[in-house]
Design a protein around this motif. Structure first.
Motif, PDB file in Angstrom:
ATOM      1  N   GLY A 216      46.041  29.444 -13.854  1.00 53.58           N
ATOM      2  CA  GLY A 216      45.386  28.918 -15.044  1.00 53.58           C
ATOM      3  C   GLY A 216      44.798  29.990 -15.931  1.00 53.58           C
ATOM      4  N   ALA A 217      45.067  31.255 -15.611  1.00 56.31           N
ATOM      5  CA  ALA A 217      44.451  32.367 -16.332  1.00 56.31           C
ATOM      6  C   ALA A 217      45.355  32.942 -17.406  1.00 56.31           C
ATOM      7  N   THR A 218      46.281  32.136 -17.911  1.00 62.96           N
ATOM      8  CA  THR A 218      47.149  32.591 -19.001  1.00 62.96           C
ATOM      9  C   THR A 218      46.948  31.751 -20.250  1.00 62.96           C
ATOM     10  N   ALA A 219      45.910  30.922 -20.291  1.00 57.76           N
ATOM     11  CA  ALA A 219      45.677  30.070 -21.460  1.00 57.76           C
ATOM     12  C   ALA A 219      45.443  30.897 -22.714  1.00 57.76           C
ATOM     13  N   PHE A 220      44.922  32.114 -22.546  1.00 58.59           N
ATOM     14  CA  PHE A 220      44.672  32.985 -23.694  1.00 58.59           C
ATOM     15  C   PHE A 220      45.944  33.340 -24.446  1.00 58.59           C
ATOM     16  N   ALA A 221      47.099  33.320 -23.758  1.00 57.78           N
ATOM     17  CA  ALA A 221      48.340  33.820 -24.350  1.00 57.78           C
ATOM     18  C   ALA A 221      48.790  32.999 -25.551  1.00 57.78           C
ATOM     19  N   THR A 222      48.494  31.710 -25.553  1.00 55.15           N
ATOM     20  CA  THR A 222      48.904  30.869 -26.687  1.00 55.15           C
ATOM     21  C   THR A 222      48.149  31.230 -27.965  1.00 55.15           C
ATOM     22  N   PRO A 223      46.805  31.271 -27.968  1.00 55.30           N
ATOM     23  CA  PRO A 223      46.132  31.719 -29.196  1.00 55.30           C
ATOM     24  C   PRO A 223      46.467  33.155 -29.562  1.00 55.30           C
ATOM     25  N   LEU A 224      46.764  33.999 -28.568  1.00 53.17           N
ATOM     26  CA  LEU A 224      47.133  35.380 -28.859  1.00 53.17           C
ATOM     27  C   LEU A 224      48.477  35.445 -29.590  1.00 53.17           C
ATOM     28  N   GLY A 225      49.430  34.616 -29.147  1.00 55.44           N
ATOM     29  CA  GLY A 225      50.717  34.568 -29.825  1.00 55.44           C
ATOM     30  C   GLY A 225      50.579  34.078 -31.250  1.00 55.44           C
ATOM     31  N   ARG A 226      49.742  33.070 -31.461  1.00 52.91           N
ATOM     32  CA  ARG A 226      49.529  32.570 -32.819  1.00 52.91           C
ATOM     33  C   ARG A 226      48.848  33.619 -33.692  1.00 52.91           C
TER      34      ARG A 226
ATOM     35  N   GLU B  37      51.688  38.568  -7.253  1.00 57.00           N
ATOM     36  CA  GLU B  37      50.911  37.631  -8.056  1.00 57.00           C
ATOM     37  C   GLU B  37      50.638  38.209  -9.442  1.00 57.00           C
ATOM     38  N   ALA B  38      50.385  39.510  -9.511  1.00 55.75           N
ATOM     39  CA  ALA B  38      50.158  40.140 -10.808  1.00 55.75           C
ATOM     40  C   ALA B  38      51.417  40.085 -11.668  1.00 55.75           C
ATOM     41  N   ALA B  39      52.572  40.323 -11.056  1.00 60.24           N
ATOM     42  CA  ALA B  39      53.831  40.270 -11.790  1.00 60.24           C
ATOM     43  C   ALA B  39      54.108  38.858 -12.298  1.00 60.24           C
ATOM     44  N   ALA B  40      53.821  37.865 -11.480  1.00 62.33           N
ATOM     45  CA  ALA B  40      54.029  36.476 -11.895  1.00 62.33           C
ATOM     46  C   ALA B  40      53.088  36.112 -13.041  1.00 62.33           C
ATOM     47  N   TRP B  41      51.847  36.589 -12.958  1.00 65.12           N
ATOM     48  CA  TRP B  41      50.887  36.355 -14.043  1.00 65.12           C
ATOM     49  C   TRP B  41      51.387  36.968 -15.344  1.00 65.12           C
TER      50      TRP B  41
END
Length: 376
Positions: free
Chosen positions: A153-163, A302-306
């Motif tokens: 659940g620690a990739t939610a930031f990626a969507t606003p970052l992409g925008r 796990e880091a690579a998957a993240w």
């Protein structure tokens, strides 16, 4: 007023930065000049805040890695002193002025640039921007995400970052090149630049890492091959040094900063495919994963998957934003991987020439991309 090549904030000079902010409303005497982007915030105080002396100023402390030197004044503005002053033209004043005009607000509010004629030539002395409360750069907050126990659940930031990245490119795409300068389309191939970066990385990387890199040189050249094909997609004014360290997370969300260009790449064309910035941003997510492995004991798998999940979410949001604004043509997906490979080569060059301890990060990324079983 300023000592070339020295930090402006010393025991002798304390208060100089605050004094500068107070003088920016007026026209300075020659050889100085002020270029204003937005009105400065007010520095007035309520009756309960009355005091003698000047508003407080502080730096960011030794833990902040910065090429120049920044001073926070009254917790409202940041004055970045360029040390030494940078010869003009410099990318930051033009880009900041354009972003204000284009209505792009996902950055520290640009207020002013201080310039001066030194030895007969124009120089940029300082940039004045807004202070963002609670701001942390991506080498802090993003590493926290990669090292979180809830990495799923620690990739939610990626969507606003992409925008954010897409909005930045949409704004910069409206900045025309100078008369007689770079045209709007890419007619020369960047293959030579990438091949040169690979050759230099191979030359400068020694030991077991160098031997490993040498055995993958053919595979790396293969992944650079798309750059051999002339590209006719749009060239825009890019950020030029877009990585998570330039993305602040603050009380109001995310903000991209530092429009000084890439200090490690000489004579880079400011007008390039947007994929150049995108590739540097996605590779920086991979570097975050490597930092989490080394400094936070995050399991490598796990880091690579993240990193893979964050990269996919960022790219998806970026493409969706471009499509929403009618500019999907700004991103040529074919260029992302070759630019990513070139970026890792440049990270190895940077490590060899400036920061040897950093080599673990690009090497960790390359070993993730090219595992032993996939070596031809």
């Amino acid at each position: 007023m300023i000592s070339l090549g020295e930090r402006p904030l010393t025991g002798r000079d304390r208060g100089l930065t605050t004094a500068l902010v107070g003088l920016l409303e007026d026209e300075p005497p020659p050889p100085f000049a002020v270029h204003r982007f937005r009105p400065l915030p007010t520095f007035s105080y309520d009756s309960g805040d009355l005091h003698t002396g000047v508003p407080g100023e502080r730096d960011f402390g030794p833990h902040v890695d910065q090429t120049n030197y920044s001073v926070v004044v009254a917790e409202k503005v940041v004055v970045k002193w360029l040390s030494p002053p940078a010869l003009l033209p410099h990318p930051a004043p033009e880009m900041l002025a354009h972003l204000v005009e284009a209505g792009f607000n996902d950055t520290a509010p640009p207020y002013a640039a201080l310039t001066a004629v030194l030895d007969g030539r124009d120089h940029l002395l300082a940039l004045v921007t807004g202070y963002l409360p609670g701001a942390r750069d991506g080498w802090e907050w993003c590493v926290d995400e990669a090292a979180s126990p809830d990495r799923a659940g620690a990739t939610a930031f990626a969507t606003p970052l992409g925008r954010l990245a897409a909005d930045l490119h949409l704004a910069l795409a409206t900045l025309p090149p100078p008369p007689g300068g770079t045209g709007p389309t890419l007619t020369t191939r960047p293959a030579e630049r990438a091949a040169g970066a690979l050759a230099e990385a191979l030359e400068l990387t020694g030991g077991d890492d160098g031997e490993w890199l040498s055995t993958r040189s053919a595979t790396l050249r293969r992944d650079l091959a798309p750059l051999d094909v002339p590209t006719t997609g749009p060239r825009i004014r890019i950020h030029g040094d877009l990585h998570v360290g330039q993305i602040l997370r603050w009380e109001g969300g995310y903000a991209v900063i530092d429009f000084d260009g890439n200090p490690t790449v000489a004579d880079a064309d400011p007008y390039q495919p947007a994929a150049r910035d995108v590739a540097q941003l996605t590779t920086s997510l991979e570097h975050v994963a490597q930092v989490a492995i080394k400094r936070r004991s995050t399991p490598p798998a796990e880091a690579a998957a993240w990193a893979a999940a964050a990269r996919a979410a960022l790219l998806s949001a970026y493409r969706a934003r471009l499509a929403e604004r009618g500019r999907p043509d700004l991103l040529d997906d074919r260029l992302i991987r070759p630019f990513e490979v070139e970026q890792e080569c440049r990270e190895l060059i940077y490590a060899a020439r400036h920061l040897p301890r950093w080599r673990y990060a690009p090497m960790g990324v390359l070993r993730t991309w090219y595992p032993e079983e996939n070596n031809p």
